[in-house]
Design a protein around this motif. Structure first.
Motif, PDB file in Angstrom:
ATOM      1  N   ARG A 103       0.807  -1.215   0.000  1.00 42.01           N
ATOM      2  CA  ARG A 103       0.000   0.000   0.000  1.00 42.01           C
ATOM      3  C   ARG A 103       0.849   1.277   0.000  1.00 42.01           C
ATOM      4  O   ARG A 103       0.334   2.363  -0.223  1.00 42.01           O
ATOM      5  CB  ARG A 103      -0.936   0.020   1.211  1.00 42.01           C
ATOM      6  N   THR A 104       2.147   1.128   0.297  1.00 43.85           N
ATOM      7  CA  THR A 104       3.009   2.311   0.332  1.00 43.85           C
ATOM      8  C   THR A 104       3.183   2.857  -1.078  1.00 43.85           C
ATOM      9  O   THR A 104       3.640   2.148  -1.974  1.00 43.85           O
ATOM     10  CB  THR A 104       4.390   1.958   0.921  1.00 43.85           C
ATOM     11  N   PRO A 105       2.835   4.100  -1.325  1.00 40.83           N
ATOM     12  CA  PRO A 105       2.952   4.661  -2.683  1.00 40.83           C
ATOM     13  C   PRO A 105       4.398   4.678  -3.167  1.00 40.83           C
ATOM     14  O   PRO A 105       5.332   4.875  -2.369  1.00 40.83           O
ATOM     15  CB  PRO A 105       2.394   6.082  -2.527  1.00 40.83           C
ATOM     16  N   LEU A 106       4.571   4.481  -4.452  1.00 33.33           N
ATOM     17  CA  LEU A 106       5.917   4.493  -5.029  1.00 33.33           C
ATOM     18  C   LEU A 106       6.631   5.830  -4.808  1.00 33.33           C
ATOM     19  O   LEU A 106       7.841   5.842  -4.550  1.00 33.33           O
ATOM     20  CB  LEU A 106       5.848   4.161  -6.521  1.00 33.33           C
ATOM     21  N   PRO A 107       5.931   6.982  -4.913  1.00 37.06           N
ATOM     22  CA  PRO A 107       6.622   8.244  -4.622  1.00 37.06           C
ATOM     23  C   PRO A 107       7.199   8.308  -3.207  1.00 37.06           C
ATOM     24  O   PRO A 107       8.268   8.887  -2.994  1.00 37.06           O
ATOM     25  CB  PRO A 107       5.536   9.302  -4.826  1.00 37.06           C
ATOM     26  N   VAL A 108       6.499   7.695  -2.232  1.00 36.25           N
ATOM     27  CA  VAL A 108       7.012   7.666  -0.863  1.00 36.25           C
ATOM     28  C   VAL A 108       8.268   6.812  -0.791  1.00 36.25           C
ATOM     29  O   VAL A 108       9.279   7.205  -0.183  1.00 36.25           O
ATOM     30  CB  VAL A 108       5.937   7.147   0.112  1.00 36.25           C
ATOM     31  N   LEU A 109       8.228   5.637  -1.429  1.00 33.90           N
ATOM     32  CA  LEU A 109       9.412   4.778  -1.434  1.00 33.90           C
ATOM     33  C   LEU A 109      10.583   5.469  -2.131  1.00 33.90           C
ATOM     34  O   LEU A 109      11.732   5.367  -1.685  1.00 33.90           O
ATOM     35  CB  LEU A 109       9.091   3.456  -2.135  1.00 33.90           C
ATOM     36  N   ALA A 110      10.302   6.188  -3.227  1.00 29.85           N
ATOM     37  CA  ALA A 110      11.360   6.904  -3.941  1.00 29.85           C
ATOM     38  C   ALA A 110      11.940   8.021  -3.077  1.00 29.85           C
ATOM     39  O   ALA A 110      13.165   8.238  -3.059  1.00 29.85           O
ATOM     40  CB  ALA A 110      10.817   7.470  -5.250  1.00 29.85           C
ATOM     41  N   ALA A 111      11.066   8.722  -2.339  1.00 34.22           N
ATOM     42  CA  ALA A 111      11.548   9.792  -1.464  1.00 34.22           C
ATOM     43  C   ALA A 111      12.413   9.239  -0.343  1.00 34.22           C
ATOM     44  O   ALA A 111      13.454   9.819   0.010  1.00 34.22           O
ATOM     45  CB  ALA A 111      10.356  10.564  -0.882  1.00 34.22           C
ATOM     46  N   VAL A 112      11.997   8.097   0.231  1.00 40.18           N
ATOM     47  CA  VAL A 112      12.784   7.481   1.297  1.00 40.18           C
ATOM     48  C   VAL A 112      14.128   7.016   0.763  1.00 40.18           C
ATOM     49  O   VAL A 112      15.167   7.157   1.433  1.00 40.18           O
ATOM     50  CB  VAL A 112      12.003   6.312   1.930  1.00 40.18           C
ATOM     51  N   LEU A 113      14.151   6.471  -0.446  1.00 34.65           N
ATOM     52  CA  LEU A 113      15.419   6.062  -1.050  1.00 34.65           C
ATOM     53  C   LEU A 113      16.328   7.268  -1.254  1.00 34.65           C
ATOM     54  O   LEU A 113      17.537   7.207  -0.983  1.00 34.65           O
ATOM     55  CB  LEU A 113      15.167   5.361  -2.384  1.00 34.65           C
ATOM     56  N   GLY A 114      15.753   8.393  -1.712  1.00 36.09           N
ATOM     57  CA  GLY A 114      16.550   9.610  -1.867  1.00 36.09           C
ATOM     58  C   GLY A 114      17.123  10.099  -0.548  1.00 36.09           C
ATOM     59  O   GLY A 114      18.289  10.520  -0.471  1.00 36.09           O
ATOM     60  N   LEU A 115      16.314  10.032   0.522  1.00 37.42           N
ATOM     61  CA  LEU A 115      16.809  10.416   1.845  1.00 37.42           C
ATOM     62  C   LEU A 115      17.908   9.482   2.329  1.00 37.42           C
ATOM     63  O   LEU A 115      18.874   9.922   2.973  1.00 37.42           O
ATOM     64  CB  LEU A 115      15.645  10.425   2.841  1.00 37.42           C
ATOM     65  N   SER A 116      17.787   8.197   2.014  1.00 35.69           N
ATOM     66  CA  SER A 116      18.821   7.239   2.398  1.00 35.69           C
ATOM     67  C   SER A 116      20.140   7.543   1.698  1.00 35.69           C
ATOM     68  O   SER A 116      21.212   7.516   2.322  1.00 35.69           O
ATOM     69  CB  SER A 116      18.365   5.815   2.066  1.00 35.69           C
ATOM     70  N   VAL A 117      20.062   7.826   0.401  1.00 35.65           N
ATOM     71  CA  VAL A 117      21.274   8.175  -0.349  1.00 35.65           C
ATOM     72  C   VAL A 117      21.908   9.436   0.230  1.00 35.65           C
ATOM     73  O   VAL A 117      23.134   9.507   0.437  1.00 35.65           O
ATOM     74  CB  VAL A 117      20.944   8.365  -1.842  1.00 35.65           C
ATOM     75  N   ALA A 118      21.084  10.444   0.524  1.00 42.35           N
ATOM     76  CA  ALA A 118      21.600  11.693   1.087  1.00 42.35           C
ATOM     77  C   ALA A 118      22.239  11.460   2.449  1.00 42.35           C
ATOM     78  O   ALA A 118      23.296  12.031   2.768  1.00 42.35           O
ATOM     79  CB  ALA A 118      20.472  12.716   1.200  1.00 42.35           C
ATOM     80  N   SER A 119      21.628  10.612   3.269  1.00 43.43           N
ATOM     81  CA  SER A 119      22.166  10.334   4.597  1.00 43.43           C
ATOM     82  C   SER A 119      23.513   9.627   4.519  1.00 43.43           C
ATOM     83  O   SER A 119      24.466   9.989   5.220  1.00 43.43           O
ATOM     84  CB  SER A 119      21.169   9.484   5.392  1.00 43.43           C
TER      85      SER A 119
END
Length: 346
Positions: free
Chosen positions: A68-84
């Motif tokens: 149920r997690t939207p793909l934009p949310v998963l993409a945003a979390v992946l971007g935050l992970s890369v930034a971190s």
């Protein structure tokens, strides 16, 4: 005629033989064997505990939550992970500036990022210390310089944690998990102590400016107060990125401050429970604190997604970076570079 029986001095070989059976020699001989069996045994024990409690978790609900997690949310979390992860690499750049070693910026940053990925998945002794020490040694840094860089990186990470977590715990934003066996009052005191330690570090850096000590013939000194403040700012930003990623996965029902506070609480439990990758620690703390609000399925879905995007996926690029660094070290063997200079002092 009396024959005198005096004591003859032991030969150097005999003395060496006696020294070889001393306590330190015994530890050197047996500790690698003990460690070789203790680590797998701990892993088996943890795996058994997880299996024994696995039937209590709503796994079907967790999978449905992931779907149920939207793909934009998963993409945003992946971007935050890369930034971190990229931001964490700057911690070793502070160590580079402080020790003035001569490794290129890109290599120092790559060593830090690769080590962090291994640290998250295999534990701090493997990734945070052993792997980083090997890569720096292959690059030509001496032991004392490596120890200062690693120590400064660890200090940077926990200084930012102390500032954020100390403020959240002292303000009572989050209640302690039952697994921590510490009351709310104790949690507030812990937060105040964290803030006090951070302040004491700043004062020490200010007071000891210009002073140095010797470690294996190498100068050892505290960073400047300005560098100490930069340590806290970079690390606090990194923890804030992690909290934001978890907040996005948990959804609107949990505020950012609560999501960040729970992440901080999980980090405390993870430190006192030194299991590689915090296996089961994140799940236990988040379930204990948020399952009543969101339900087990929703919480487990968020934690599983976080673990996949912040722990497992970065391990892939960590392996690639490690392979590239090892290849570069083999093709370009380096002499000792700790005193190469060329970098401004901290």
């Amino acid at each position: 005629m009396t024959i005198s029986r005096g004591h003859t001095a032991p030969s150097p070989d005999a003395a060496a033989g006696h020294a070889a059976v001393g306590p330190s020699s015994w530890r050197a001989a047996w500790w690698p064997r003990i460690r070789r069996w203790a680590v797998p045994a701990l892993g088996v024990l943890v795996f058994g505990l997880l299996v024994s409690h696995a039937h209590k978790v709503d796994w079907s609900g967790a999978w449905q939550s992931l779907q149920r997690t939207p793909l934009p949310v998963l993409a945003a979390v992946l971007g935050l992970s890369v930034a971190s992860h990229a931001l964490y690499g700057s911690f070793d750049l502070l160590g580079r500036r402080h020790t003035r070693h001569g490794l290129p910026v890109w290599r120092t940053w790559a060593i830090a990022v690769a080590s962090y990925a291994f640290n998250l998945n295999l534990g701090s002794l493997v990734g945070g210390v052993a792997l980083r020490a090997r890569l720096y040694a292959r690059a030509g840094l001496d032991e004392a310089t490596v120890a200062q860089v690693v120590g400064m990186s660890m200090a940077t990470n926990w200084l930012g944690y102390g500032v954020l977590a100390g403020a959240l715990f002292a303000a009572g934003v989050i209640e302690p998990p039952q697994q921590a066996r510490i009351g709310e009052h104790g949690f507030r005191l812990l937060g105040a102590a964290m803030l006090g330690l951070a302040a004491a570090y700043l004062v020490a850096c200010r007071a000891c400016q210009g002073r140095s000590w010797r470690l294996r013939g190498r100068p050892l000194r505290l960073p400047s107060a300005r560098t100490a403040m930069l340590q806290m700012a970079l690390s606090a930003a990194n923890w804030a990125l992690m909290g934001l990623a978890m907040s996005l996965l948990l959804g609107d029902k949990v505020g950012y401050g609560t999501a960040l506070g729970v992440l901080m609480a999980a980090a405390v439990v993870g430190v006192v429970t030194p299991i590689p990758a915090g296996l089961g620690v994140l799940e236990a703390v988040y379930l204990g604190l948020l399952s009543g609000t969101l339900g087990q399925g929703r919480v487990m879905g968020a934690v599983l997604a976080y673990r996949a995007l912040y722990y497992l996926l970065p391990l892939g690029w960590g392996l690639v970076l490690y392979a590239l660094l090892e290849r570069h070290a083999s093709v370009h063997p380096a002499a000792e570079t700790s005193d190469a200079g060329g970098t401004p002092p901290a």
